[in-house]
Design an enzyme around this catalytic site. Structure first.
Site, PDB file in Angstrom:
ATOM      1  N   HIS A 105       8.169  -3.217  15.731  1.00  0.00           N
ATOM      2  CA  HIS A 105       6.776  -3.654  15.659  1.00  0.00           C
ATOM      3  C   HIS A 105       6.418  -4.060  14.231  1.00  0.00           C
ATOM      4  O   HIS A 105       7.186  -3.832  13.297  1.00  0.00           O
ATOM      5  CB  HIS A 105       5.837  -2.520  16.107  1.00  0.00           C
ATOM      6  CG  HIS A 105       5.862  -1.329  15.189  1.00  0.00           C
ATOM      7  ND1 HIS A 105       6.878  -0.399  15.196  1.00  0.00           N
ATOM      8  CD2 HIS A 105       5.003  -0.929  14.225  1.00  0.00           C
ATOM      9  CE1 HIS A 105       6.633   0.525  14.287  1.00  0.00           C
ATOM     10  NE2 HIS A 105       5.498   0.228  13.669  1.00  0.00           N
ATOM     11  N   ASP A 107       2.894  -3.446  11.887  1.00  0.00           N
ATOM     12  CA  ASP A 107       1.733  -2.568  12.024  1.00  0.00           C
ATOM     13  C   ASP A 107       0.456  -3.339  12.352  1.00  0.00           C
ATOM     14  O   ASP A 107       0.115  -4.319  11.693  1.00  0.00           O
ATOM     15  CB  ASP A 107       1.533  -1.753  10.741  1.00  0.00           C
ATOM     16  CG  ASP A 107       2.676  -0.760  10.542  1.00  0.00           C
ATOM     17  OD1 ASP A 107       3.235  -0.281  11.552  1.00  0.00           O
ATOM     18  OD2 ASP A 107       3.009  -0.477   9.373  1.00  0.00           O
ATOM     19  N   HIS A 256       9.661  -3.339  11.868  1.00  0.00           N
ATOM     20  CA  HIS A 256      10.337  -2.068  11.599  1.00  0.00           C
ATOM     21  C   HIS A 256      10.296  -1.163  12.819  1.00  0.00           C
ATOM     22  O   HIS A 256       9.506  -1.364  13.740  1.00  0.00           O
ATOM     23  CB  HIS A 256       9.712  -1.380  10.386  1.00  0.00           C
ATOM     24  CG  HIS A 256       8.262  -1.044  10.560  1.00  0.00           C
ATOM     25  ND1 HIS A 256       7.257  -1.989  10.453  1.00  0.00           N
ATOM     26  CD2 HIS A 256       7.635   0.114  10.867  1.00  0.00           C
ATOM     27  CE1 HIS A 256       6.090  -1.416  10.667  1.00  0.00           C
ATOM     28  NE2 HIS A 256       6.281  -0.130  10.934  1.00  0.00           N
ATOM     29  N   ARG A 272       1.448   8.251   4.228  1.00  0.00           N
ATOM     30  CA  ARG A 272       1.395   6.819   4.551  1.00  0.00           C
ATOM     31  C   ARG A 272       0.089   6.199   4.082  1.00  0.00           C
ATOM     32  O   ARG A 272      -0.993   6.726   4.360  1.00  0.00           O
ATOM     33  CB  ARG A 272       1.494   6.687   6.061  1.00  0.00           C
ATOM     34  CG  ARG A 272       1.447   5.291   6.619  1.00  0.00           C
ATOM     35  CD  ARG A 272       1.418   5.432   8.138  1.00  0.00           C
ATOM     36  NE  ARG A 272       1.760   4.228   8.839  1.00  0.00           N
ATOM     37  CZ  ARG A 272       0.889   3.304   9.202  1.00  0.00           C
ATOM     38  NH1 ARG A 272      -0.381   3.440   8.900  1.00  0.00           N
ATOM     39  NH2 ARG A 272       1.286   2.253   9.873  1.00  0.00           N
TER      40      ARG A 272
HETATM   41  C1  OGA Z   1       4.635   3.497  10.401  1.00  0.00           C
HETATM   42  C2  OGA Z   1       5.996   3.535  10.952  1.00  0.00           C
HETATM   43  C3  OGA Z   1       8.216   4.423  10.649  1.00  0.00           C
HETATM   44  C4  OGA Z   1       8.846   5.676  10.178  1.00  0.00           C
HETATM   45  O1  OGA Z   1       4.283   4.451   9.694  1.00  0.00           O
HETATM   46  O2  OGA Z   1       3.926   2.508  10.642  1.00  0.00           O
HETATM   47  O3  OGA Z   1       6.316   2.717  11.784  1.00  0.00           O
HETATM   48  O4  OGA Z   1      10.089   5.681  10.080  1.00  0.00           O
HETATM   49  N1  OGA Z   1       6.812   4.466  10.445  1.00  0.00           N
HETATM   50  O5  OGA Z   1       8.132   6.665   9.931  1.00  0.00           O
HETATM   51 MN    MN Z   2       4.799   1.101  11.893  1.00  0.00          MN
END
Ligand code: OGA
Ligand code: MN
Length: 281
Positions: A105, A107, A256, A272
């Protein structure tokens, strides 16, 4: 020490050395970092020791902090800008968002102004007797565009896809609140990066529910074929995390997914932050 940029041997990604993100960066160093971010799609810094306010300050240099719905429940105490991403449970209660995005995806592609990028600071990384788990994979949707045959480029360039939260195919069906907050939007399926102008594909299997001007069946086949194309091995960088990594990705040129290959008692804990972006063009 001057900033060094060390590209991975994959189609995207670079390590930045010589930067201590606990210290203010001067404009020249920041410009070098931002250029690498735009050029490589994923950049990461090893061995960082930063506080939540330092992470927020660094994120802000790339754009306004984007507050997301997870933050309302899972932010770091005292730092509402930071969302806790974790599988850990403390005192019987999850300490963060567990659902880290296991399918490919970009984000918040279902919003009218998806974020420019996302940053994760790794506090705890799961391992099994020394084997590191919980990697994240990144795919270059720009390299994927470059590799498309002309005929297919012509078929899709200039078209817009519908991103309809209500019709989204996900392991967790959306709640009514999520649907109400996210009315359908359209975005170009071939985007140009807002800073470099580089073209890339912007197609997600779970989120694109149609392509304007193309009949449903053909659109579905195109979305599936393009989504599979983006994540071919040649376009992927897989990041194996170390505690103290700060990594950020570009949400225009990069997709990702989180590798979900661990479980409690192995803990994963990330802080994050997200920076606002422009309307996709
Ligand atoms: C996000 C995500 C991936 C991860 O935080 O948007 O996709 O490996 N994280 O934590
Ligand atoms: Mn993500």
């Amino acid at each position: 020490m001057p900033i060094q940029i060390i590209p991975t041997d994959a189609a995207l990604g670079a390590e930045i050395r010589g930067a201590d993100l606990a210290q203010p960066l001067d404009d020249a160093d920041f410009a070098a970092i931002e250029r690498a971010y735009n050029d490589y799609g994923v950049i990461f810094f090893r061995d960082q020791r930063i506080t939540p306010p330092q992470q927020v300050a660094f994120t802000r240099r790339f754009g306004e902090i984007e507050f997301n719905i997870f933050g309302e429940r899972w932010s770091v105490p005292g730092s509402p800008e930071i969302v806790v991403v974790s599988n850990a449970i403390e005192e019987g209660r999850p300490i963060g968002v567990r659902r880290a995005g296991e399918n490919w995806h970009s984000d918040m592609c279902y919003t009218a102004r998806p974020p420019r990028g996302t940053m994760l600071y790794a506090l705890e990384i799961p391992d099994l007797c020394g084997l590191t788990l919980g990697d994240t994979e990144f795919a270059s949707a720009a390299a994927a565009w470059d590799a498309l045959p002309d005929k297919l480029r012509q078929r899709i360039d200039g078209r817009r896809a519908v991103f309809d939260f209500a019709g989204r195919k996900r392991a967790f069906p959306p709640t009514q609140t999520e649907i109400d907050r996210n009315p359908p939007v359209t975005h170009p399926i071939v985007r140009s990066h807002p800073f470099t102008g580089r073209k890339c594909l912007y197609v997600m299997r779970d989120d694109c529910t149609g392509i304007e001007g193309i009949a449903a069946e053909e659109a579905e086949a195109l979305v599936a074929a393009l989504a599979d194309h983006i994540v071919k091995p040649a376009f992927i960088y897989r990041h194996q995390w170390r505690q103290g990594d700060l990594l950020m990705w570009d949400n225009c040129t990069v997709q990702h997914r989180a590798i979900q290959d661990y479980d409690l008692p192995q803990r994963r804990l990330m802080y994050r932050t997200t920076m606002g972006g422009a309307v996709p063009m």
